[in-house]
Motif scaffolding. Sequence first.
Motif, PDB file in Angstrom:
ATOM      1  N   VAL A 160     -43.178 -15.883  45.296  1.00 12.64           N
ATOM      2  CA  VAL A 160     -44.611 -15.575  46.148  1.00 12.64           C
ATOM      3  C   VAL A 160     -45.089 -14.865  44.994  1.00 12.64           C
ATOM      4  CG1 VAL A 160     -45.669 -13.389  46.713  1.00 12.64           C
ATOM      5  CG2 VAL A 160     -43.180 -13.746  47.691  1.00 12.64           C
TER       6      VAL A 160
ATOM      7  N   THR B 103     -46.518 -16.747  50.536  1.00 17.65           N
ATOM      8  CA  THR B 103     -44.955 -17.086  50.157  1.00 17.65           C
ATOM      9  C   THR B 103     -44.606 -18.044  50.379  1.00 17.65           C
ATOM     10  OG1 THR B 103     -44.846 -16.465  52.539  1.00 17.65           O
ATOM     11  CG2 THR B 103     -44.863 -14.668  50.888  1.00 17.65           C
ATOM     12  N   PHE B 104     -43.449 -17.913  49.933  1.00 15.88           N
ATOM     13  CA  PHE B 104     -42.744 -20.060  50.024  1.00 15.88           C
ATOM     14  C   PHE B 104     -41.140 -20.206  49.933  1.00 15.88           C
ATOM     15  CE2 PHE B 104     -46.526 -20.112  47.227  1.00 15.88           C
ATOM     16  CZ  PHE B 104     -46.803 -21.289  48.007  1.00 15.88           C
ATOM     17  N   THR B 105     -40.968 -21.082  50.313  1.00 15.18           N
ATOM     18  CA  THR B 105     -38.665 -20.446  50.959  1.00 15.18           C
ATOM     19  C   THR B 105     -38.250 -21.373  50.421  1.00 15.18           C
ATOM     20  OG1 THR B 105     -39.698 -21.913  53.296  1.00 15.18           O
ATOM     21  CG2 THR B 105     -39.181 -18.885  53.093  1.00 15.18           C
TER      22      THR B 105
ATOM     23  N   ASP C  12     -41.728 -26.388  45.744  1.00  7.40           N
ATOM     24  CA  ASP C  12     -43.070 -25.078  45.618  1.00  7.40           C
ATOM     25  C   ASP C  12     -43.775 -25.759  44.679  1.00  7.40           C
ATOM     26  OD1 ASP C  12     -41.860 -24.754  48.324  1.00  7.40           O
ATOM     27  OD2 ASP C  12     -40.727 -22.864  47.923  1.00  7.40           O
TER      28      ASP C  12
ATOM     29  N   GLY D 101     -39.536 -10.013  51.794  1.00 10.89           N
ATOM     30  CA  GLY D 101     -39.534 -11.538  53.050  1.00 10.89           C
ATOM     31  C   GLY D 101     -37.877 -12.152  52.381  1.00 10.89           C
ATOM     32  N   ASN D 102     -37.288 -11.654  51.592  1.00  8.54           N
ATOM     33  CA  ASN D 102     -36.047 -12.794  50.961  1.00  8.54           C
ATOM     34  C   ASN D 102     -37.102 -14.221  50.670  1.00  8.54           C
ATOM     35  OD1 ASN D 102     -33.850 -13.492  50.323  1.00  8.54           O
ATOM     36  ND2 ASN D 102     -33.139 -14.162  52.222  1.00  8.54           N
ATOM     37  N   TYR D 103     -37.863 -14.024  50.115  1.00  9.47           N
ATOM     38  CA  TYR D 103     -38.989 -16.011  49.552  1.00  9.47           C
ATOM     39  C   TYR D 103     -38.083 -16.032  47.682  1.00  9.47           C
ATOM     40  CZ  TYR D 103     -41.376 -14.078  53.428  1.00  9.47           C
ATOM     41  OH  TYR D 103     -42.017 -13.419  54.410  1.00  9.47           O
ATOM     42  N   SER D 104     -38.438 -16.636  47.975  1.00  2.00           N
ATOM     43  CA  SER D 104     -37.903 -17.838  46.891  1.00  2.00           C
ATOM     44  C   SER D 104     -39.108 -17.154  45.650  1.00  2.00           C
ATOM     45  CB  SER D 104     -37.737 -19.751  47.283  1.00  2.00           C
ATOM     46  OG  SER D 104     -38.864 -20.070  47.459  1.00  2.00           O
TER      47      SER D 104
ATOM     48  N   LEU E  56     -41.282 -10.188  47.726  1.00  5.12           N
ATOM     49  CA  LEU E  56     -40.211 -11.223  47.314  1.00  5.12           C
ATOM     50  C   LEU E  56     -38.910 -10.799  47.971  1.00  5.12           C
ATOM     51  CD1 LEU E  56     -39.871 -13.790  45.966  1.00  5.12           C
ATOM     52  CD2 LEU E  56     -39.181 -12.473  43.684  1.00  5.12           C
TER      53      LEU E  56
END
Length: 83
Positions: A16, A24-26, A32, A11-14, A8
Amino acid sequence: MDKLIKLLHEGNYSCVIKNKEISTFTQRGITDLYDLLNTDPAFLRGAQIADKVIGKAAAVLMVLGRVQAVSYTHLTLPTKLEV
């Protein structure tokens, strides 16, 4: 869960989510979670989620999706207003 949290932040994801596989989601906010609940609710059932911010709406979507475990960086709670 540690692997999800590390992914999280690195990867600077919003968000996981792990349920058999890790995704993974952004997108910002609850987009999401809302999309998943409407298009693939089975993916959320029993899942583990690492999220940066969880507010009331995200918590409700996770309960509706029957998420098993959640890790978060920030939890938003309602504040008491005094008049």
